[in-house]
Scaffold this motif. Sequence first.
Motif, PDB file in Angstrom:
ATOM      1  N   LEU A 189       0.846  -1.187   0.000  1.00  0.00           N
ATOM      2  CA  LEU A 189       0.000   0.000   0.000  1.00  0.00           C
ATOM      3  C   LEU A 189       0.883   1.240   0.000  1.00  0.00           C
ATOM      4  O   LEU A 189       1.916   1.287   0.661  1.00  0.00           O
ATOM      5  N   LYS A 190       0.459   2.278  -0.743  1.00  0.00           N
ATOM      6  CA  LYS A 190       1.331   3.407  -0.987  1.00  0.00           C
ATOM      7  C   LYS A 190       0.937   4.713  -0.311  1.00  0.00           C
ATOM      8  O   LYS A 190       1.800   5.489   0.077  1.00  0.00           O
ATOM      9  N   LYS A 191      -0.368   4.989  -0.191  1.00  0.00           N
ATOM     10  CA  LYS A 191      -0.744   6.354   0.175  1.00  0.00           C
ATOM     11  C   LYS A 191      -2.001   6.388   1.035  1.00  0.00           C
ATOM     12  O   LYS A 191      -3.026   5.811   0.674  1.00  0.00           O
ATOM     13  N   LYS A 192      -1.912   7.059   2.171  1.00  0.00           N
ATOM     14  CA  LYS A 192      -3.072   7.254   3.044  1.00  0.00           C
ATOM     15  C   LYS A 192      -4.186   7.944   2.263  1.00  0.00           C
ATOM     16  O   LYS A 192      -3.957   8.908   1.541  1.00  0.00           O
ATOM     17  N   GLY A 193      -5.408   7.432   2.378  1.00  0.00           N
ATOM     18  CA  GLY A 193      -6.556   8.025   1.711  1.00  0.00           C
ATOM     19  C   GLY A 193      -6.905   7.396   0.378  1.00  0.00           C
ATOM     20  O   GLY A 193      -7.999   7.617  -0.143  1.00  0.00           O
ATOM     21  N   SER A 194      -5.999   6.603  -0.185  1.00  0.00           N
ATOM     22  CA  SER A 194      -6.307   5.914  -1.442  1.00  0.00           C
ATOM     23  C   SER A 194      -7.423   4.899  -1.217  1.00  0.00           C
ATOM     24  O   SER A 194      -7.582   4.354  -0.122  1.00  0.00           O
ATOM     25  N   GLU A 298      -5.289  -0.899  -5.110  1.00  0.00           N
ATOM     26  CA  GLU A 298      -5.291   0.433  -4.505  1.00  0.00           C
ATOM     27  C   GLU A 298      -5.358   1.463  -5.623  1.00  0.00           C
ATOM     28  O   GLU A 298      -4.540   1.449  -6.544  1.00  0.00           O
ATOM     29  N   ILE A 299      -6.367   2.344  -5.551  1.00  0.00           N
ATOM     30  CA  ILE A 299      -6.612   3.329  -6.601  1.00  0.00           C
ATOM     31  C   ILE A 299      -6.667   4.732  -5.980  1.00  0.00           C
ATOM     32  O   ILE A 299      -7.371   4.938  -4.985  1.00  0.00           O
ATOM     33  N   GLU A 300      -5.952   5.681  -6.563  1.00  0.00           N
ATOM     34  CA  GLU A 300      -6.038   7.057  -6.085  1.00  0.00           C
ATOM     35  C   GLU A 300      -7.437   7.608  -6.343  1.00  0.00           C
ATOM     36  O   GLU A 300      -8.099   7.240  -7.319  1.00  0.00           O
ATOM     37  N   SER A 301      -7.877   8.503  -5.481  1.00  0.00           N
ATOM     38  CA  SER A 301      -9.247   9.026  -5.553  1.00  0.00           C
ATOM     39  C   SER A 301      -9.563   9.649  -6.899  1.00  0.00           C
ATOM     40  O   SER A 301     -10.669   9.476  -7.435  1.00  0.00           O
ATOM     41  N   ASP A 302      -8.604  10.365  -7.488  1.00  0.00           N
ATOM     42  CA  ASP A 302      -8.880  11.051  -8.751  1.00  0.00           C
ATOM     43  C   ASP A 302      -8.909  10.096  -9.949  1.00  0.00           C
ATOM     44  O   ASP A 302      -9.243  10.508 -11.065  1.00  0.00           O
ATOM     45  N   LYS A 303      -8.573   8.822  -9.727  1.00  0.00           N
ATOM     46  CA  LYS A 303      -8.626   7.834 -10.805  1.00  0.00           C
ATOM     47  C   LYS A 303      -9.747   6.818 -10.599  1.00  0.00           C
ATOM     48  O   LYS A 303      -9.901   5.890 -11.383  1.00  0.00           O
ATOM     49  N   GLU A 304     -10.536   7.027  -9.549  1.00  0.00           N
ATOM     50  CA  GLU A 304     -11.577   6.066  -9.207  1.00  0.00           C
ATOM     51  C   GLU A 304     -12.618   5.930 -10.313  1.00  0.00           C
ATOM     52  O   GLU A 304     -13.031   4.817 -10.660  1.00  0.00           O
ATOM     53  N   ASP A 305     -13.069   7.040 -10.876  1.00  0.00           N
ATOM     54  CA  ASP A 305     -14.107   6.987 -11.911  1.00  0.00           C
ATOM     55  C   ASP A 305     -13.636   6.209 -13.127  1.00  0.00           C
ATOM     56  O   ASP A 305     -14.405   5.413 -13.709  1.00  0.00           O
ATOM     57  N   ILE A 316     -16.870  -6.964 -15.147  1.00  0.00           N
ATOM     58  CA  ILE A 316     -16.146  -7.699 -14.114  1.00  0.00           C
ATOM     59  C   ILE A 316     -16.623  -7.219 -12.750  1.00  0.00           C
ATOM     60  O   ILE A 316     -16.634  -6.018 -12.475  1.00  0.00           O
ATOM     61  N   PRO A 317     -17.055  -8.133 -11.887  1.00  0.00           N
ATOM     62  CA  PRO A 317     -17.546  -7.713 -10.564  1.00  0.00           C
ATOM     63  C   PRO A 317     -16.438  -7.092  -9.724  1.00  0.00           C
ATOM     64  O   PRO A 317     -15.282  -7.529  -9.771  1.00  0.00           O
ATOM     65  N   PHE A 318     -16.786  -6.074  -8.966  1.00  0.00           N
ATOM     66  CA  PHE A 318     -15.826  -5.480  -8.039  1.00  0.00           C
ATOM     67  C   PHE A 318     -16.589  -4.949  -6.839  1.00  0.00           C
ATOM     68  O   PHE A 318     -17.795  -4.746  -6.885  1.00  0.00           O
ATOM     69  N   PHE A 319     -15.860  -4.745  -5.763  1.00  0.00           N
ATOM     70  CA  PHE A 319     -16.470  -4.355  -4.497  1.00  0.00           C
ATOM     71  C   PHE A 319     -15.615  -3.270  -3.867  1.00  0.00           C
ATOM     72  O   PHE A 319     -14.383  -3.399  -3.805  1.00  0.00           O
ATOM     73  N   THR A 320     -16.245  -2.191  -3.413  1.00  0.00           N
ATOM     74  CA  THR A 320     -15.514  -1.122  -2.743  1.00  0.00           C
ATOM     75  C   THR A 320     -15.227  -1.552  -1.307  1.00  0.00           C
ATOM     76  O   THR A 320     -16.138  -1.652  -0.479  1.00  0.00           O
ATOM     77  N   LEU A 321     -13.977  -1.826  -1.014  1.00  0.00           N
ATOM     78  CA  LEU A 321     -13.605  -2.301   0.312  1.00  0.00           C
ATOM     79  C   LEU A 321     -13.491  -1.167   1.324  1.00  0.00           C
ATOM     80  O   LEU A 321     -13.996  -1.251   2.433  1.00  0.00           O
ATOM     81  N   GLY A 322     -12.779  -0.103   0.946  1.00  0.00           N
ATOM     82  CA  GLY A 322     -12.560   0.990   1.886  1.00  0.00           C
ATOM     83  C   GLY A 322     -11.395   1.842   1.451  1.00  0.00           C
ATOM     84  O   GLY A 322     -11.234   2.140   0.272  1.00  0.00           O
ATOM     85  N   HIS A 323     -10.533   2.203   2.401  1.00  0.00           N
ATOM     86  CA  HIS A 323      -9.424   3.083   2.058  1.00  0.00           C
ATOM     87  C   HIS A 323      -8.200   2.785   2.929  1.00  0.00           C
ATOM     88  O   HIS A 323      -8.284   2.085   3.944  1.00  0.00           O
TER      89      HIS A 323
END
Length: 346
Positions: A189-194, A298-305, A316-323
């Motif tokens: 994991l790289k960055k708090k808030g991702s 792990e995806i940065e917030s500005d790349k989530e969309d 492809i199924p996916f699930f938002t786990l958290g941050h």
Amino acid sequence: MSEVLNQETAFSIDSVPEPKDIENVIFSLMVNPNLSSINYFNDFSEVPISPDAIGAGDNDEIGLFDLDSNGSALAMSTHAFHHHLQNNPQKATEILISRATRKMLCMGVKPVAISAFLYHINFADPNGQNVASGAKKGLENAAQKFNLKISDRKIRFDHFSGHGPVPATIIISMIGTVENRETITTHALKKKGSNIFLIGHSVDDIGSSEYLEFYHGIADSPLPAFNINNEIQIHKALKELHQLNLLQSASPIGKGGLFFTLLRAAIPNGLGFDITTAAETRLDSFLFGEAMGRICVEIESDKEDEFVDIMSEQNIPFFTLGHVTKGEIRIDDESLGYIDKMTSGL
């Protein structure tokens, strides 16, 4: 062999009670050598082994070898499997190769070739021949599905006429290529808030898991849920995510299930995670099951969309786990403490 088959058929997840105290499960499993952060040697000369040195490793099981000064490299990994090799060698072999392939693709490595070795079989015995034949079919099918070259000797084996209770085991070595080492995506994991997402199907499955065997003491259970065609879909999506540079980190769900996959990803940079589990899936299955075809990214917030669009386009199924957190570990709004608590004493 029929006894093993009957045990596999008779097993039901409903026969395993759901634990009421997840924290107790986690800390019970922490002493399992297969899940400890100290499960390989970084330096054989280092005595005693340093948890700090091992925890700082960023490549997680795959060795990288520089080929030139331009960043080109080879990647190599070795994996072994013995669960149900006696009664379902083809599926067991396909699972093993799928794991290795998924691992490399998470890093952005292109898997290209594979070799295999069967250990502890008696080829003079009909069951030994069945294991060898089934493993060969699994090797050939997985290699064809994942576009891998196989060594010209196919599967080598050693001959044991009286090895006793030692189970037959298949060991594979996989080689991949890296165009530029700087583009490698590690598991850390790289960055708090991702944001953290789980790619793949979540199913109620704890078959052949460390949790089932180590915590509940049940050694005879089915192979983990697996569908090779689902693997192919996820591999395709991973390649596109890498091409678009959307991944900060990526980890296939491995030993110990989702929780220990995230824990291994959190250790290198001293980060934590805050996740929400799926209400429609058993909690122990969601956190500790080892079903195939799932990846934490792990995806940065500005790349989530953009990430969501790709997953939706490819169905492809996916699930938002958290941050990612600064160090705290939370599950369903309950704090389990901080990452240093999780690794102290290991």
